[in-house]
Design an enzyme around this catalytic site. Structure first.
Site, short mmCIF file in Angstrom:
data_model
loop_
_atom_site.label_atom_id
_atom_site.label_comp_id
_atom_site.label_asym_id
_atom_site.label_seq_id
_atom_site.Cartn_x
_atom_site.Cartn_y
_atom_site.Cartn_z
N ARG A 1 39.51 6.26 12.23
CA ARG A 1 39.24 6.80 13.57
C ARG A 1 40.10 8.04 13.89
NH1 ARG A 1 35.64 3.86 12.96
NH2 ARG A 1 34.60 2.50 14.45
N SER A 54 33.11 0.48 21.12
CA SER A 54 34.36 -0.27 21.09
C SER A 54 35.35 0.37 22.05
CB SER A 54 34.98 -0.23 19.69
OG SER A 54 34.10 -0.78 18.75
N GLU A 96 40.03 3.39 22.57
CA GLU A 96 39.40 4.33 21.65
C GLU A 96 38.73 5.49 22.37
OE1 GLU A 96 36.37 3.42 18.12
OE2 GLU A 96 35.99 4.81 19.71
N1 EPU Z 1 34.80 -10.61 16.66
C1 EPU Z 1 35.17 -11.44 17.67
N2 EPU Z 1 34.48 -11.37 18.85
C2 EPU Z 1 33.44 -10.51 19.04
C3 EPU Z 1 33.06 -9.65 17.99
C4 EPU Z 1 33.75 -9.70 16.81
O1 EPU Z 1 36.10 -12.20 17.56
O2 EPU Z 1 32.89 -10.50 20.16
C5 EPU Z 1 35.57 -10.63 15.41
C6 EPU Z 1 34.84 -11.33 14.31
O3 EPU Z 1 35.75 -12.12 13.62
C7 EPU Z 1 34.33 -10.23 13.43
C8 EPU Z 1 35.38 -9.16 13.62
O4 EPU Z 1 35.81 -9.31 14.97
O5 EPU Z 1 34.22 -10.63 12.11
C9 EPU Z 1 34.86 -7.76 13.42
O6 EPU Z 1 33.76 -7.55 14.31
P1 EPU Z 1 32.66 -6.44 14.03
O7 EPU Z 1 32.17 -6.54 12.63
O8 EPU Z 1 31.64 -6.51 15.11
O9 EPU Z 1 33.44 -5.07 14.09
P2 EPU Z 1 34.60 -4.54 15.07
O10 EPU Z 1 35.85 -4.49 14.30
O11 EPU Z 1 34.63 -5.28 16.33
C10 EPU Z 1 34.19 -2.07 14.31
C11 EPU Z 1 34.10 -0.70 14.94
C12 EPU Z 1 32.72 -0.46 15.51
C13 EPU Z 1 31.71 -0.62 14.40
C14 EPU Z 1 31.85 -2.04 13.82
C15 EPU Z 1 30.94 -2.26 12.64
C16 EPU Z 1 36.32 -0.12 15.74
C17 EPU Z 1 37.23 -0.01 16.91
N3 EPU Z 1 35.11 -0.60 15.99
O12 EPU Z 1 34.05 -3.04 15.33
O13 EPU Z 1 32.67 0.87 15.96
O14 EPU Z 1 30.38 -0.43 14.89
O15 EPU Z 1 33.19 -2.21 13.32
O16 EPU Z 1 31.43 -1.59 11.53
O17 EPU Z 1 36.69 0.24 14.63
C18 EPU Z 1 33.15 2.16 17.89
O18 EPU Z 1 34.12 2.60 17.28
O19 EPU Z 1 32.87 2.54 19.07
C19 EPU Z 1 32.34 1.15 17.26
C20 EPU Z 1 31.33 0.56 17.88
#
Ligand code: EPU
Length: 350
Positions: A165, A241, A344
């Protein structure tokens, strides 16, 4: 170049909060961008560069300077080597339209970045990433306006200082350049990237989906998490996010895991390898396990019912309500787990 007055900014963002821009320029050429900057400078006004508004929270009072909306169009492509195609794209192009085009032309490298709102010019700035790819892997070069000498300059990928990021454009050189265009180098006929857990689950073991199937899958997963913009769905009135996933020492992770176990949280907190032996934790997990379940609501601001990392506007939220919820979540997570979450989105006018 036309200068408009008192232009509401909320409709130009996905979060849909905040007040107007005192002055506003819709810049469709590189010359427009330069003229707008020169206008702001000669009138001693602050200015702000707006892309797709998908990662932005505007203050209720708006912005008392010049908002320069980068609307430079254009997608050109040429084959550079046998298996590589370069796309030279204006910063104002819609990102997901570019992804759709690349996928339709059977070019690999950005297919898992499907369904991300915003414009091309914003992608290098925060090194957009999702579902196993980030734009740093495919950016060949970036065309920028150097604000120190008002010259146009090209940066190679290596000069952009990409990491999670982050690029020089939102860190060491923040405010020094305006992105005018980006060149992506994609692999003609390359395989779709299916490494992310959500996608593996979607396709099951041992199946190599096409680029189009992968794009469709990512959009479906994003839809289920309210990370795809659907007009009129209030869970989508967000800035994606709201917090970065914290990157911590493994010892810190162990502390969090111990606190979680003590609180009776059975599953270990998720972790992913990061550079320098550190681990990336899930901000969504921290938010939920600090007591903010999906759908948690404070006035007109809420945590999305589909993803704990998105703060949403239930229709008539003020920026102040979003910020109050941000502060409450940060305090909650830091109080419970000793981890400071960092927002973010870019904050304008605060
Ligand atoms: N999880 C929870 N609760 C939730 C959602 C997720 O506990 O409501 C936990 C789960 O264990 C899951 C883990 O968080 O396995 C990761 O969740 P997810 O795969 O949805 O990804 P994220 O880390 O929450 C990141 C990016 C997103 C991107 C997704 C998919 C950041 C800050 N966010 O989210 O990017 O779409 O991965 O790759 O890096 C953005 O930056 O605006 C964004 C949407």
């Amino acid at each position: 170049m036309t200068i408009e007055e008192n232009v509401p900014l909320a409709p130009l963002t996905t979060m849909k909060v905040g007040g107007p821009a005192k002055l506003f320029v819709n810049a469709i050429t590189e010359d427009d961008v330069m003229s707008a900057v020169e206008y702001a400078r000669s009138n001693h006004l602050p200015w702000f560069v707006l892309g797709g508004g998908s990662n932005l929270v505007v203050a209720d009072a708006g912005f008392s300077g010049v908002v320069i909306k980068i609307a430079i169009p254009g997608v050109k492509s040429c084959d550079v080597r046998r298996r590589r195609r370069e796309y030279v794209v204006g910063a104002g192009e819609e990102w997901d339209t570019l992804v759709a085009k690349a996928v339709a032309e059977n070019c690999a490298g950005i297919e898992t970045l499907s369904g991300i709102p915003g414009t091309v010019g914003g992608t290098p700035v925060q090194n957009v990433g999702a579902y196993g790819q980030e734009v740093a892997e495919t950016i060949q070069s970036i065309r920028v306006l150097d604000l120190q000498n008002m010259r146009v300059k090209e940066f190679s990928n290596a000069e952009c200082g990409f990491s999670y990021r982050t690029s020089i454009f939102n860190s060491t050189a923040a405010g020094h350049y305006i992105v005018l265009g980006v060149t992506y180098s994609l692999e003609i006929g390359g395989p779709a990237r299916v490494t992310y857990a959500d996608l593996k689950r979607y396709f099951g073991e041992g199946r190599q989906p096409s680029l189009q199937e992968t794009r469709d899958a990512v959009r479906a997963v994003r839809l289920s998490k309210a990370m795809l913009i659907v007009p009129d769905d209030e869970d989508c009135r967000s800035a994606g996010s709201f917090f970065k996933n914290p990157i911590v020492e493994d010892s810190k992770y162990q502390e969090v895991a111990a606190i979680a176990a003590q609180k009776g949280i059975v599953a270990a907190p998720p972790k992913y390898p990061a550079t320098d032996g550190k681990v990336k934790m899930s901000a969504a997990w921290l938010v939920e396990n600090a007591g903010f379940s999906k759908g948690y609501t404070r006035g007109n601001a809420a945590i999305s019912r589909k993803h704990a990392l998105a703060l949403v506007n239930h229709g008539s939220a003020t920026a102040a309500e979003i910020i109050a919820l941000r502060d409450e979540v940060q305090r909650g997570v830091s109080g419970m787990f000793g981890i400071q979450l960092h927002p973010e989105p870019v904050m304008l006018g605060f």
